[in-house]
Design a protein around this motif. Structure first.
Motif: not given
Length: 250
Positions: A18-22, A186-192, A219-220
């Motif tokens: 998420x941080x990278x997308x932010x 956030x709830x469930x996010x597609x991250x590694x 993430x976006x």
């Protein structure tokens, strides 16, 4: 849309997820992004992606849980890029799911050191400049677990709930200087972070049973919310916990 043109944003934990997308979305909207991560390679990768897309980024390498290190890194980055207008306290760790009585004191302490004290240290570093300029945006990354809890995750849920408390207290305290403080949960996010478990039958059954929209967020989709809260369009929103969770917690 360049509604953050001329602003400087610090995103912690921006080396992945998420941080990278932010960081990428804020840069796309025109902000100069200070890319924080404890891993220099991860910070450099995010900064490089921003540069390749035509944006401006400065790596800011430090562990947010180390008060002296993160203060020095923020000071150096601000001298290079300018005063911070937007702070995204996103850095975090997941930890293993464990029963309450199996959680070691060291694991509990580290969870709070990164999530809670990390946000505290970064906010303390940027607040004087925001007060001097009479404006600022602080966005904390909490979680639906901080809102609703979950068994075998008391240390994580507790840390994320603490961020919600900080968000509300800071919003009231900093309003005098036109600084808005909000949180995304956030709830469930597609991250590694979940690894292969996210593709397991067990996880998919649980997702379909509990998330009305029947999918994880990209993430976006979290970053777009962060970008809105960082913009002038959210100037009358403060102290709020906004949860992009597909309807799992309402």
């Amino acid at each position: 849309m360049k509604n953050l043109q001329g602003r400087v944003a610090l995103v912690t934990g921006a080396g992945s997820g998420i941080g990278r997308s932010d960081a990428l979305v804020l840069a796309e909207r025109g902000a100069t992004v200070l890319v924080n991560d404890f891993d220099p390679r991860a910070a450099d990768e995010t900064a490089a992606q921003i540069g390749e897309a035509g944006g401006c980024a400065v790596p800011c390498v430090a562990d947010v849980g180390d008060a002296a290190a993160i203060a020095a890194a923020i000071d150096a980055a601000q001298r290079q890029a300018g005063a911070i207008d937007i702070l995204v306290n996103n850095a975090g760790i997941s930890g293993r799911q464990q029963a309450f009585d199996a959680i070691a004191d060291a694991d509990l302490a580290r969870m709070f050191q990164v999530h809670v004290m990390g946000a505290w240290y970064c906010t303390r570093a940027v607040l004087p400049g925001m007060k001097d300029r009479g404006r600022g945006k602080i966005i904390n990354t909490s979680s639906i677990l901080g809102m609703a809890g979950r068994r075998r995750s008391a240390h994580y849920a507790g840390a994320k709930a603490a961020l919600i408390g900080l968000t509300k207290a800071w919003a009231k305290e900093f309003a005098e200087w036109n600084i808005q403080v909000n949180a995304v949960a956030p709830g469930r996010v597609r991250t590694p972070i979940l690894g292969a478990f996210a593709d397991s039958e067990e996880y998919q059954r649980d997702l379909l049973a509990n998330v009305p929209l029947r999918r994880r967020a990209e993430p976006e989709e979290v970053a777009w919310l962060v970008a809105f809260l960082a913009s002038d369009e959210s100037d009358y929103i403060t102290g709020q916990i906004i949860s992009p969770n597909g309807g799992e917690v309402v």
